[in-house]
Design a protein around this motif. Structure first.
Motif, PDB file in Angstrom:
ATOM      1  N   ARG A  30      -4.095   7.493  -5.561  1.00  0.00           N
ATOM      2  CA  ARG A  30      -4.993   6.400  -5.956  1.00  0.00           C
ATOM      3  C   ARG A  30      -5.742   5.881  -4.723  1.00  0.00           C
TER       4      ARG A  30
ATOM      5  N   LEU B  78       0.503   4.090  -2.966  1.00  0.00           N
ATOM      6  CA  LEU B  78      -0.799   4.559  -3.425  1.00  0.00           C
ATOM      7  C   LEU B  78      -1.079   5.996  -3.021  1.00  0.00           C
TER       8      LEU B  78
ATOM      9  N   TYR C 132       0.797  -1.232   0.000  1.00  0.00           N
ATOM     10  CA  TYR C 132       0.000   0.000   0.000  1.00  0.00           C
ATOM     11  C   TYR C 132       0.826   1.277   0.000  1.00  0.00           C
TER      12      TYR C 132
ATOM     13  N   ALA D   5      -6.708   2.377  -2.431  1.00  0.00           N
ATOM     14  CA  ALA D   5      -6.118   2.367  -1.091  1.00  0.00           C
ATOM     15  C   ALA D   5      -7.189   2.170  -0.021  1.00  0.00           C
TER      16      ALA D   5
END
Length: 712
Positions: free
Chosen positions: A311, A306, A303, A315
């Protein structure tokens, strides 16, 4: 782009996955759902709460298959395949729909292949790790792998065989689960007027209710009258809106392509309101021990990129679940924690039911590290309501776990008892946990002061920051824990958390620069075969934070050529950018995704109080640009470099925060210059870089262009 079919050809989405392979001139398509998990109590967690296999579609042709070619269109998330036979050919288009719980195949036959069909074959819902252990023991007996023998001998209740039947006129596979709930797969074939055939498949999972078959059929009923072209159009809308959220372009087109494939893969593996990215990600395979969410590194690495990439839709697959599952995270803790702490173990299903083992502190950091991923997003959105109403209570209860176990020593310092550093082992004053504890308290203090929260624990957090013991070090840099030096080659850099990803120790602290360089070098270059893919992406990130673009780029290149550079290392990056880490070809998804964060840190950094544009660019990257990347403080940054020189930087404020930016020598445009000259600002020469500090009210944008800074 064309993908390799000799090993694996994939197309997938957030709730299920589809894989095409061509063994012995046959064609099959694996079908699964990321949140279709078992819910058994007790036992080995990665087996008892494992993601489960579902089944596959197999292609039956009239003639003998003589050829195969296919293309995965990343931009539109669509697979196109042509199968040639000695009787004709068959064109297949397939999507896993971006909005609807649906897989759609369009089959267009030519010649005598009008009788070609796809048939569903169910698989038994056995945890992949258990299945492989059973097969290994059955084949090798006492010669089987010791670990797999232990898995095979552990108590395990098998789910019943799936049942093929009909429901409301649709073909279905019903997989009942002994722990409750079921997995339901429904499909139908629609003959089209133009001679094509449309196969629609839906997969559902329900727990504890047994409604999956009914739910899967309901999805098909909803779509029954819609044309394939209409489905495609709606499907493409989401993807074509997703990609432009941000943009990067590099001289190194190999790395640029790699980055964009990861952007695709993440949206194919997770989505807001659906499953979070587990360790299998978009893969759907049976040969793996990692069919779960693993939170001792894997999920966090996935993660990282992101938030900077803007984005958040994907996420949120994790962060919304953290908001929703705080009561579950509290319930995970043993009774002695008094209901004021939150935590989880290493292996976490989509339900977040993951009990923290009573009396064992090896899993202390899993939740707090995940909170850091969440904080990276909030630093960029500057969402005050969410920070105070959702994140602050989550972080507070996560830090409370450390407050519960910390001890005051004879030296007056606060210490941690024996805790573990992921995969290394542990000891007192473990650096992994010290770093997270210090970061957690500092972040709580920052939030409380910023939003004027009069929390009764504020003095205690401040006391921790004042008295928490220093990180254990020796002549080689940071140790794993007190009396526990790093003395083996190992892939994990958990003992360096204070450097990356927390950036609590950084090169803006002159007294720490040598210690940082020494620690990173000792870890990544320790003799042996312990390094794996995310070791090199982690090293690239740390050298980028040291503003050493050349070394960072070398480690990116090492990752891309790992089989060539380290031929005896079992880790392998495949032509699809999928990654495996063992000789048994067990796939994991976090490592390629983590490389995106390393690349971003070479282009843009925002930590402390400063945004750094192009902070770690190697000489070979002469012509690069990015747009729409987000920085701490709610700033959207775009920039371009040509022939090795920064040409343009745009900084848009979304939250009205003060802006401090460090960049190569540039000159602002006339309008921005006039505005800047009216502000209270400063600039400082720093080697070949310039630092600007100025207020930037939202939604103001400042644009800076290259020149010799004659006016500054």
């Amino acid at each position: 782009m064309l993908l390799s079919f000799d090993f694996f050809f994939f197309f997938c989405d957030d709730w299920n996955s589809l894989a095409l392979s061509l063994p012995s001139l046959s064609l099959s398509s694996l079908l699964g759902r990321a949140d279709a998990e078992d819910h058994k109590k007790g036992g080995t967690p990665f087996i008892a709460q494992s993601r489960l296999p579902n089944g596959y579609s197999t292609l039956s042709t009239v003639g003998k298959i003589t050829g195969f070619e296919g293309r995965l269109d990343l931009y539109s998330a669509e697979t196109r395949v042509r199968v040639s036979t000695d009787k004709g050919s068959l064109d297949i288009r397939a999507i896993v729909h971006s909005d609807d719980m649906l897989i759609a195949y369009e089959l267009t036959p030519a010649g005598d292949e009008k009788g070609a069909r796809l048939d569903f074959v169910p698989l038994m819902a056995i945890a992949p790790a258990r299945l492989q252990a059973d097969l290994d023991v059955a084949k090798k007996g006492d010669r089987a792998n010791k670990t797999r023998k232990s898995w095979a001998s552990a108590p395990y209740v098998y789910n019943p065989d799936p049942v093929l039947t009909k429901f409301a006129g649709y073909d279905v596979s019903r997989q009942t689960l002994v722990a409750g709930g079921e997995i339901g797969t429904a499909w139908t074939i629609r003959e089209q007027a133009n001679g094509t055939r449309l196969l629609l498949v839906s997969i559902e999972h329900s727990y504890p209710e047994a409604t999956a078959v009914k739910d899967a059929v309901a999805h098909l009923q909803k779509m029954q009258k819609e044309s394939f072209e209409s489905m495609l159009t709606r499907h493409r809308v989401w993807w074509h809106d997703y990609y432009p959220k941000s943009f990067i372009s590099l001289d190194d087109t190999r790395m640029e392509s790699f980055y964009w494939i990861q952007v695709y893969k993440f949206a194919a593996g997770a989505r807001k309101g659906r499953a979070f990215m587990d360790t299998m990600g978009p893969w759907m395979v049976e040969n793996t021990a990692w069919a779960n969410g693993w939170f001792n590194l894997n999920t966090q690495l996935s993660y990282w990129f992101l938030s900077t990439a803007n984005r958040f839709e994907v996420a949120e697959s994790l962060f919304t679940k953290l908001d929703e599952n705080l009561p579950t995270l509290v319930a995970n803790m043993p009774a002695e924690y008094g209901g004021e702490c939150a935590g989880m173990s290493t292996i976490v299903p989509q339900t977040f039911i993951s009990p923290f083992p009573s009396g064992r502190l090896g899993f202390t950091g899993e939740l707090l590290w995940t909170c850091h991923d969440y904080w990276l997003m909030l630093e960029r959105t500057m969402d005050a309501e969410r920070t105070t109403e959702n994140f602050f209570p989550l972080l507070k209860k996560s830090v409370n776990t450390y407050l519960h176990i910390m001890e005051e020593g004879a030296d007056g310092k606060l210490h941690l008892p024996y805790t573990r550093s992921p995969e290394y082992g542990g000891g007192e004053d473990c650096n992994f946990n010290l770093a997270l504890f210090r970061w957690g308290c500092a972040t709580l203090v920052e939030i409380a002061e910023r939003y004027q929260i009069d929390d009764p624990l504020l003095p205690q957090w401040q006391d921790v920051l004042a008295r928490l013991v220093d990180y254990p070090t020796n002549e080689n840099g940071y140790m794993v824990a007190k009396d526990f030096p790093l003395e083996q080659s190992h892939r994990h850099y958990s003992h360096l958390m204070m450097i990356y990803p927390l950036r609590e120790i950084n090169i803006d602290q002159p007294e720490n620069r040598e210690l940082i360089a020494q620690s990173v070098d000792h870890w990544i270059n320790y003799p042996g075969r312990g390094n794996a893919g995310y070791s090199w992406s982690g090293a690239a990130a740390m050298y980028a934070l040291m503003q050493d673009g050349e070394t960072a780029e070398q480690y990116l290149d090492t990752f891309m050529r790992m089989q060539e550079v380290y031929p005896n290392n079992p880790a392998e990056i495949h032509p699809t950018t999928m990654y495996t880490e063992t000789k048994r070809v067990q796939p994991v998804t976090e490592t390629p995704l983590s490389l995106c964060d390393s690349m971003q840190l070479m282009l843009l950094q925002s930590w402390g109080d400063t945004i750094r544009v192009f902070p770690a660019i190697p000489e070979s990257w002469e012509n690069i640009s990015f747009a729409g990347l987000l920085a701490k403080g709610g700033f959207e940054i775009s920039a371009t470099r040509a022939v090795g020189q920064t040409q343009f930087v745009s900084i848009q404020s979304r939250a009205g925060e003060p802006c401090i930016v460090k960049l190569d020598s540039v000159e602002d445009d006339i309008e921005s210059r006039r505005w800047l000259m009216r502000q209270t600002w400063r600039h400082h020469p720093n080697v070949r870089r310039v630092v600007f500090a100025f207020p930037l009210p939202a939604p103001r944008t400042v644009k800076l262009y290259s020149a010799l800074l004659r006016n500054f």
